[in-house]
Design a protein around this motif. Structure first.
Motif, mmCIF file in Angstrom:
data_model
loop_
_atom_site.group_PDB
_atom_site.id
_atom_site.type_symbol
_atom_site.label_atom_id
_atom_site.label_comp_id
_atom_site.label_asym_id
_atom_site.label_seq_id
_atom_site.Cartn_x
_atom_site.Cartn_y
_atom_site.Cartn_z
ATOM 1 N N UNK A 21 0.734 -1.276 0.005
ATOM 2 C CA UNK A 21 -0.002 0.080 -0.033
ATOM 3 C C UNK A 21 0.980 1.074 0.068
ATOM 4 N N UNK A 22 1.974 1.156 0.728
ATOM 5 C CA UNK A 22 2.802 2.366 0.903
ATOM 6 C C UNK A 22 3.458 2.539 -0.799
ATOM 7 N N UNK A 23 3.891 1.467 -1.099
ATOM 8 C CA UNK A 23 4.237 1.653 -2.728
ATOM 9 C C UNK A 23 3.513 2.351 -3.480
ATOM 10 N N UNK A 24 2.088 2.040 -3.456
ATOM 11 C CA UNK A 24 1.335 2.343 -4.193
ATOM 12 C C UNK A 24 0.927 3.783 -4.034
ATOM 13 N N UNK A 25 0.747 4.336 -2.799
ATOM 14 C CA UNK A 25 0.767 5.708 -2.565
ATOM 15 C C UNK A 25 1.796 6.587 -3.102
ATOM 16 N N UNK A 26 2.889 6.188 -2.960
ATOM 17 C CA UNK A 26 4.152 6.923 -3.589
ATOM 18 C C UNK A 26 4.256 6.821 -4.936
ATOM 19 N N UNK A 27 3.791 5.667 -5.604
ATOM 20 C CA UNK A 27 3.556 5.688 -7.102
ATOM 21 C C UNK A 27 2.688 6.785 -7.529
ATOM 22 N N UNK A 28 1.712 6.933 -6.931
ATOM 23 C CA UNK A 28 0.622 7.868 -7.176
ATOM 24 C C UNK A 28 1.341 9.192 -7.178
ATOM 25 N N UNK A 29 2.101 9.534 -6.147
ATOM 26 C CA UNK A 29 2.690 10.937 -5.798
ATOM 27 C C UNK A 29 3.639 11.067 -6.947
ATOM 28 N N UNK A 31 3.430 9.959 -9.944
ATOM 29 C CA UNK A 31 3.156 10.511 -11.115
ATOM 30 C C UNK A 31 2.776 11.903 -11.391
ATOM 31 N N UNK A 32 2.542 12.536 -10.116
ATOM 32 C CA UNK A 32 2.269 14.205 -10.188
ATOM 33 C C UNK A 32 3.604 14.656 -10.199
ATOM 34 N N UNK A 33 4.545 14.094 -9.644
ATOM 35 C CA UNK A 33 5.841 14.784 -9.098
ATOM 36 C C UNK A 33 6.942 13.775 -9.302
ATOM 37 N N UNK A 34 7.284 13.421 -10.452
ATOM 38 C CA UNK A 34 8.555 12.421 -10.686
ATOM 39 C C UNK A 34 9.782 12.264 -9.874
ATOM 40 N N UNK A 35 10.004 13.817 -9.506
ATOM 41 C CA UNK A 35 11.421 14.015 -8.755
ATOM 42 C C UNK A 35 11.092 14.225 -7.359
ATOM 43 N N UNK A 36 10.068 13.654 -6.750
ATOM 44 C CA UNK A 36 9.792 13.916 -5.257
ATOM 45 C C UNK A 36 10.742 13.137 -4.381
ATOM 46 N N UNK A 37 11.537 13.544 -3.808
ATOM 47 C CA UNK A 37 12.666 12.591 -2.887
ATOM 48 C C UNK A 37 11.757 12.052 -1.963
ATOM 49 N N UNK A 38 10.861 12.331 -1.276
ATOM 50 C CA UNK A 38 10.443 11.878 -0.178
ATOM 51 C C UNK A 38 9.449 10.779 -0.790
ATOM 52 N N UNK A 39 8.889 10.700 -1.916
ATOM 53 C CA UNK A 39 7.958 9.631 -2.444
ATOM 54 C C UNK A 39 9.055 8.427 -2.919
ATOM 55 N N UNK A 40 10.352 9.001 -3.628
ATOM 56 C CA UNK A 40 11.140 7.780 -3.855
ATOM 57 C C UNK A 40 11.874 7.333 -2.647
ATOM 58 N N UNK A 41 12.156 7.923 -1.723
ATOM 59 C CA UNK A 41 12.617 7.347 -0.559
ATOM 60 C C UNK A 41 11.909 6.278 0.130
ATOM 61 N N UNK A 42 10.305 6.775 0.412
ATOM 62 C CA UNK A 42 9.564 5.913 0.910
ATOM 63 C C UNK A 42 9.188 4.595 0.094
ATOM 64 N N UNK A 43 8.902 4.861 -1.089
ATOM 65 C CA UNK A 43 8.711 3.883 -2.053
ATOM 66 C C UNK A 43 9.923 2.792 -2.073
ATOM 67 N N UNK A 44 11.035 3.233 -2.280
ATOM 68 C CA UNK A 44 12.248 2.363 -2.018
ATOM 69 C C UNK A 44 12.426 1.741 -0.750
ATOM 70 N N UNK A 45 12.094 2.421 0.225
ATOM 71 C CA UNK A 45 11.951 1.540 1.671
ATOM 72 C C UNK A 45 10.970 0.470 1.754
ATOM 73 N N UNK A 46 9.703 0.845 1.014
ATOM 74 C CA UNK A 46 8.676 -0.326 0.980
ATOM 75 C C UNK A 46 9.284 -1.547 0.216
ATOM 76 N N UNK A 47 9.779 -0.978 -0.971
ATOM 77 C CA UNK A 47 10.302 -2.037 -1.769
ATOM 78 C C UNK A 47 11.395 -3.024 -1.113
ATOM 79 N N UNK A 48 12.268 -2.215 -0.459
ATOM 80 C CA UNK A 48 13.338 -3.141 0.438
ATOM 81 C C UNK A 48 12.592 -4.025 1.424
ATOM 82 N N UNK A 49 11.821 -3.184 2.093
ATOM 83 C CA UNK A 49 10.928 -4.128 3.213
ATOM 84 C C UNK A 49 10.209 -5.583 2.566
#
Length: 100
Positions: A21-29, A31-49
């Protein structure tokens, strides 16, 4: 405001260990802002987990490139590399026992 809400929802999902679910939220973010550092960091953290180390490294590397001074991002990238190496070693050990 929309992106902030998505990122907050992603953080809540991470805390609740709802990584997909965290990955999905970040992916949606993203989509609107492809260079959002927080979204990349959180999606990366979710994928790592979830054990998706190659995909996690792509997101974390992008976040590091956008914000190279952020220690938390650099530490997460290093942790991802360690976990990926550990997983490969464990896989080798399993296959070594099967075919050894």
């Amino acid at each position: 405001l929309y992106i902030s809400c998505l990122l907050n929802a992603a953080m809540c999902s991470l805390k609740l260990e709802e990584f997909k679910m965290a990955e999905n939220y970040c992916t949606r973010a993203l989509t609107s802002d492809p260079e959002n550092v927080k979204a990349l960091f959180r999606r990366g953290s979710a994928k790592m987990s979830m054990g998706e180390f190659a995909d996690a490294k792509v997101d974390l590397r992008a976040a590091v490139n956008l914000d190279p001074k952020d220690r938390a991002i650099r530490d997460a990238f290093a942790e991802c590399q360690r976990k990926e190496a550990d997983a490969k070693e464990a896989e080798k050990a399993v296959y070594g026992k099967m075919f050894g």
